[in-house]
Write a protein that holds these residues in place. Structure first.
Motif: not given
Length: 303
Positions: A16, A136-137, A140-141, A160-161, A164, A168, A177, A181, A201
C-alpha cells in the motif's frame, strides 16, 4: 483457504505504501502533463499492474483473494440502486469537511475537466468511471480487504475503507470515499464477489460525471459544483437541506442493502470489537502514508 493465499498484514501495508508513493509522485506527474492519459496510466500501470504483480509474487489464489465469483441478475439490479441512494450521504459528508475548511480560507479542488459533448462523455465514462471502478476495487476490496480479514470481516471492511479514503490524498474528499468504501465492502461480503464493488464504484463515479455534465454551466470542472454552494456566508440552509436528503436517501439505501441477495452470510458487526494482537512494525507503512496525507493537505488548506 490456504493460509498462504492471502498476503500478510505487513506485506500488504508495504505494498500500500509503495503504490501510494507511485500515486503521489508518478501519478501526479503524468496527470499534470495530460489529465486523461495520466488517469489511464495511474489506474492501470500504477495501481492495477502493481496489484496483479503483488499477487503473482505472493503466489496468491486470484479467484479466492479477489472473489472472482458470478453475480445473480437480482444482485446486479440491486447494486446500482444502493449506490444511487447512498450517493447523497457521501456528498453530505464531504460537504461537512469542505464547509469547515472554508472557514480557514479559499478552497481549491483538484478537478477533472467536464466533457463538452456526448463523445467526450463516453470517453470520460471509461476513463473516470469504469477504470477506477476496476483498478481501485481490485486493490482495495480485493487485496486489502481480503488480507485484513484476519482481524474479522467487519474490521476488514472498515480498515480497507479508511485506507481507500486516505488513498485519495484529499481531505475534502476523504469522508465520502470512506463511507462509500464501507458500502462497497459490505456488498462484496454479501455477494462474495468483487464484481459487485466494481459495479458500485463505476455507478458512483458515473453519477458524479453525469451531474457535472448535465448540471454544470460549462465553465466548471467535476468537483467544483459541490464547492459553489460554499461561496458566501450562508452555509446552514444548503447544509441542512443536503443533510435531510442524505438521511432519507441513506435509509432507503439501507433497505436495499438488507434486501440484497446474499451469498456470504458470515458477516457479523460484532467482529469489530474483537481483540487482535498487532505489532507496531506492521502499521509503520500506514503511518508513513498518514504523515504524507497530513503534510499534503496542510499545504493545500493553509497555503
Amino acid at each position: 483457504m490456504n493460509a498462504n493465499s492471502k498476503p500478510r498484514i505487513y506485506q500488504v501495508n508495504v505494498f500500500y505504501l509503495l503504490v501510494a508513493f507511485l500515486l503521489i509522485f508518478a501519478g501526479s506527474y503524468v496527470q499534470k502533463r495530460e489529465i486523461y492519459s495520466g488517469l489511464v496510466i495511474t489506474e492501470f500501470l500504477l495501481i492495477l499492474l502493481p496489484t496483479v504483480l503483488f499477487l503473482l509474487i505472493k503466489k496468491s489464489n486470484f479467484k479466492k483473494v479477489l472473489r472472482l465469483n458470478k453475480l445473480s441478475l437480482k444482485q446486479i439490479l440491486f447494486i446500482p440502486l444502493i449506490v444511487i441512494f447512498s450517493y447523497p450521504v457521501g456528498t453530505f459528508l464531504n460537504y461537512i469537511v469542505v464547509a469547515i475548511l472554508s472557514r480557514f480560507g479559499e478552497i481549491n479542488t483538484a478537478a477533472v475537466p467536464l466533457p463538452d459533448n456526448i463523445r467526450q462523455l463516453i470517453i470520460s465514462f471509461f476513463i473516470i468511471a469504469l477504470s477506477p471502478g476496476i483498478c481501485e476495487e481490485v486493490m482495495f476490496r480485493g487485496v486489502m480487504m481480503s488480507s485484513y480479514e484476519r482481524f474479522g470481516k467487519a474490521k476488514a471492511i472498515l480498515i480497507s475503507a479508511l485506507l481507500f479514503g486516505l488513498f485519495h490524498f484529499n481531505i475534502q474528499n476523504f469522508l465520502g470515499p470512506v463511507f462509500l468504501g464501507i458500502i462497497f465492502g459490505i456488498i462484496v461480503n454479501k455477494t462474495n464477489s468483487i464484481y459487485s464493488s466494481i459495479i458500485a464504484h463505476t455507478t458512483n463515479n458515473t453519477i458524479a460525471l453525469l451531474i457535472g455534465y448535465f448540471f454544470s454551466d460549462g465553465t466548471k470542472n467535476i468537483g467544483e459544483e459541490s464547492l459553489s454552494a460554499l461561496k458566501g456566508y450562508n452555509l446552514v440552509i444548503p447544509g441542512v437541506t443536503l443533510g435531510i436528503a442524505a438521511l432519507l436517501m441513506g435509509l432507503i439505501a439501507l433497505r436495499f442493502i438488507r434486501a440484497l441477495p446474499e451469498e456470504n452470510e458470515d458477516l457479523y458487526l460484532g467482529e469489530l470489537f474483537t481483540n487482535s494482537r498487532v505489532r507496531v512494525i506492521e502499521w509503520l507503512p500506514l503511518i508513513v502514508v498518514l504523515i504524507f496525507f497530513v503534510i499534503f493537505n496542510y499545504k493545500i488548506v493553509f497555503f
